[in-house]
Design a protein around this motif. Structure first.
Motif: not given
Length: 202
Positions: A81-89
């Motif tokens: 939805h146009t937002h960048c999200l950050v995850n930890v692999v």
């Protein structure tokens, strides 16, 4: 304020444990504008390929999810939805799992965060959601695949969070039995914990 990055070995633990251990750690992003950082106060674990809410469900391997099939400790960023999200692999190599960072409490660079998020009406609104915190800290898709123990984007040692709460993840209504998994972790009572209306699956 100086931050001490965690060692790469920090990420070598089961995904659910990592989701809890990340609480109290500090997410740091260094940019040309300055450094912005926040204490991680909310996370969600995604354990594919058996997790219907995960991008890697059924071992789905695409250009977007490729980093999840690698070793733990790298950044998995994606746009929703146009937002960048950050995850930890997380997890073992070829076991595509990840932890979504849902909210942080600012500790450094608050004025920079306000500049990046001029619509935020309260301090909590700067970083109380996975799309908000990436914009506030300056995390972008360019950070995809970055090792999270090295500058300019890294996890640093922080504080002991005290009481931790767990419950179902948010915004994954079409995920069958995975809707009920208690894989959302948060620092109890922290005002920066996110709301419950956005779909932020990882």
């Amino acid at each position: 304020m100086e931050f001490e990055p965690v060692e790469s070995s920090f990420f070598l633990m089961p995904t659910l444990q990592l989701a809890e251990e990340l609480l109290g750690k500090i997410l740091v992003k260094e940019t040309a504008e300055g450094t912005a950082a926040g204490i991680i106060v909310e996370t969600e674990a995604y354990i594919g390929p058996g997790d219907r809410a995960a991008h890697s469900f059924n071992n789905r391997r695409t250009a977007r999810t490729e980093v999840m099939f690698g070793p733990a400790g790298y950044a998995y960023t994606y746009v929703m939805h146009t937002h960048c999200l950050v995850n930890v692999v997380s997890g073992e190599k070829d076991a595509p799992e990840a932890v979504l960072i849902r909210a942080v409490e600012p500790v450094t660079g608050e004025e920079l965060m306000k500049k990046r998020r001029p619509g935020a009406k309260r301090n909590q609104d700067l970083t109380n959601g996975p799309g908000k915190l990436t914009k506030a800290l300056g995390i972008t898709m360019a950070d995809y695949g970055h090792p999270l123990w090295e500058s300019p984007l890294y996890i640093a040692r922080g504080i002991s969070p005290g009481s931790i709460s767990a419950g179902p993840r948010i915004g994954i209504d079409n995920s069958g039995e995975a809707v009920e998994y208690p894989w959302r972790f948060r620092v109890s009572g922290n005002p920066y914990v996110s709301g419950t209306k956005k779909n932020n699956q990882c």
